[in-house]
Design a protein around this motif. Sequence first.
Motif, PDB file in Angstrom:
ATOM      1  N   VAL A 110      -3.444   3.521  -1.078  1.00  0.00           N
ATOM      2  CA  VAL A 110      -2.025   4.038  -1.062  1.00  0.00           C
ATOM      3  C   VAL A 110      -1.471   4.273  -2.366  1.00  0.00           C
ATOM      4  O   VAL A 110      -0.997   5.564  -2.656  1.00  0.00           O
ATOM      5  CB  VAL A 110      -0.965   3.046  -0.283  1.00  0.00           C
ATOM      6  N   ARG A 111      -1.592   3.365  -3.203  1.00  0.00           N
ATOM      7  CA  ARG A 111      -1.063   3.796  -4.705  1.00  0.00           C
ATOM      8  C   ARG A 111      -1.860   4.885  -5.492  1.00  0.00           C
ATOM      9  O   ARG A 111      -1.385   5.315  -6.374  1.00  0.00           O
ATOM     10  CB  ARG A 111      -0.970   2.618  -5.466  1.00  0.00           C
ATOM     11  N   ALA A 112      -3.196   5.190  -4.952  1.00  0.00           N
ATOM     12  CA  ALA A 112      -4.153   5.951  -5.468  1.00  0.00           C
ATOM     13  C   ALA A 112      -3.433   7.528  -5.335  1.00  0.00           C
ATOM     14  O   ALA A 112      -3.617   8.377  -6.044  1.00  0.00           O
ATOM     15  CB  ALA A 112      -5.558   6.126  -4.987  1.00  0.00           C
ATOM     16  N   VAL A 113      -2.631   7.483  -4.164  1.00  0.00           N
ATOM     17  CA  VAL A 113      -2.142   9.129  -3.831  1.00  0.00           C
ATOM     18  C   VAL A 113      -0.705   8.993  -4.186  1.00  0.00           C
ATOM     19  O   VAL A 113       0.044   9.921  -4.771  1.00  0.00           O
ATOM     20  CB  VAL A 113      -2.258   8.795  -2.305  1.00  0.00           C
ATOM     21  N   ALA A 114       0.230   7.796  -4.126  1.00  0.00           N
ATOM     22  CA  ALA A 114       1.663   7.881  -4.492  1.00  0.00           C
ATOM     23  C   ALA A 114       1.998   6.589  -4.741  1.00  0.00           C
ATOM     24  O   ALA A 114       1.454   5.448  -4.242  1.00  0.00           O
ATOM     25  CB  ALA A 114       2.500   8.492  -3.173  1.00  0.00           C
ATOM     26  N   ARG A 117       6.241   1.417  -3.115  1.00  0.00           N
ATOM     27  CA  ARG A 117       6.378  -0.110  -3.460  1.00  0.00           C
ATOM     28  C   ARG A 117       5.924  -1.120  -2.477  1.00  0.00           C
ATOM     29  O   ARG A 117       5.216  -1.973  -3.000  1.00  0.00           O
ATOM     30  CB  ARG A 117       8.029  -0.210  -3.527  1.00  0.00           C
ATOM     31  N   TYR A 118       6.023  -0.962  -1.068  1.00  0.00           N
ATOM     32  CA  TYR A 118       5.644  -1.842  -0.272  1.00  0.00           C
ATOM     33  C   TYR A 118       4.591  -1.409   0.694  1.00  0.00           C
ATOM     34  O   TYR A 118       4.360  -0.267   1.172  1.00  0.00           O
ATOM     35  CB  TYR A 118       6.760  -2.443   0.648  1.00  0.00           C
ATOM     36  N   VAL A 119       3.389  -2.247   1.084  1.00  0.00           N
ATOM     37  CA  VAL A 119       2.536  -1.834   2.027  1.00  0.00           C
ATOM     38  C   VAL A 119       2.323  -3.267   2.930  1.00  0.00           C
ATOM     39  O   VAL A 119       2.165  -4.279   2.213  1.00  0.00           O
ATOM     40  CB  VAL A 119       1.150  -1.499   1.433  1.00  0.00           C
ATOM     41  N   ALA A 120       2.219  -3.238   4.234  1.00  0.00           N
ATOM     42  CA  ALA A 120       2.199  -4.325   5.012  1.00  0.00           C
ATOM     43  C   ALA A 120       1.204  -3.953   6.097  1.00  0.00           C
ATOM     44  O   ALA A 120       1.146  -3.138   6.771  1.00  0.00           O
ATOM     45  CB  ALA A 120       3.476  -4.526   5.677  1.00  0.00           C
ATOM     46  N   HIS A 121       0.127  -4.726   6.334  1.00  0.00           N
ATOM     47  CA  HIS A 121      -1.067  -4.365   7.093  1.00  0.00           C
ATOM     48  C   HIS A 121      -1.174  -5.862   8.243  1.00  0.00           C
ATOM     49  O   HIS A 121      -1.214  -6.951   7.736  1.00  0.00           O
ATOM     50  CB  HIS A 121      -2.350  -4.563   6.399  1.00  0.00           C
ATOM     51  N   THR A 122      -1.003  -5.558   9.270  1.00  0.00           N
ATOM     52  CA  THR A 122      -0.936  -6.612  10.384  1.00  0.00           C
ATOM     53  C   THR A 122      -1.984  -6.273  11.651  1.00  0.00           C
ATOM     54  O   THR A 122      -2.580  -5.033  11.291  1.00  0.00           O
ATOM     55  CB  THR A 122       0.513  -6.729  10.782  1.00  0.00           C
ATOM     56  N   HIS A 123      -2.142  -6.961  12.518  1.00  0.00           N
ATOM     57  CA  HIS A 123      -2.791  -6.693  13.648  1.00  0.00           C
ATOM     58  C   HIS A 123      -2.047  -6.993  14.892  1.00  0.00           C
ATOM     59  O   HIS A 123      -2.682  -7.982  15.604  1.00  0.00           O
ATOM     60  CB  HIS A 123      -4.324  -7.538  13.664  1.00  0.00           C
TER      61      HIS A 123
END
Length: 256
Positions: A110-114, A117-123
């Motif tokens: 994500v940060r390689a593209v832009a 500030r926050y990223v959240a990964h859930t299932h």
Amino acid sequence: MTAVLRPGLVGEELVDLTRRLGEPARDLVILAEGNTSEMIDDDRIVVKASGSSMRDAQPEAFVCVDLAPLVELLRDPDADQARLTAELTAGEADGREVRASIETLVHVAVRAVAPVRYVAHTHPTDVVALLSSTNAEQAFAEPVYTDELMTLGRPLYVPYAVPGMNLGRVFLERLEAYQHAHGELPSLVLLGNHGIVAISETAAGAESISLMAVKSARVRSGAHAFGGLAPLTGTEHYFDRPDFASRRAELAGKGE
């Protein structure tokens, strides 16, 4: 070292977000599933450690990683899982080895593209059920209700890949193609047979995206039970409306 233990760099908002997403009643994760991250400066993120519970998150349950070497690794066709494991290992605490999540490359991509500030990964169970179906790729292809459109925007679907190097590479490839097509990152990424990734400038936005994805899965399942889905049509023009953009920024933390 690429990964180090720096609890003092872990913000209260990230810890609170992680714990809220880990609440059992929300059914977004169980056991040590899921991970969150925050970009703390231009060069680093803090991301949840492998094997730790989101529900019980503390600053000590996060690892600080340098972005540049991991982006380089992500783009290196010769990099393997063993090299990634070494890069994510932060040392020992209380007699055990601490390592950043195996899904750290999702957060790095994500940060390689832009610089979000926050990223959240859930299932979430309801979403994973749809993403494990024969119609997974098309399940969220069209919006069903207006608030969904405002909060989730145009979701990106990424087919299943083994977590680690494989998922990181596929994820980055799809993100860059989406960025090229739409001029922005998606708010929601749907991982086939796996889970979701919420991308936002705010902790509240990451939480809203995650919860709206669950509601959207339930709405779709309910609609199919009542005879089939009737999606909204002709919605693309909404993204050009200032009032829509303003409300979307509020709900999804798009950073207007």
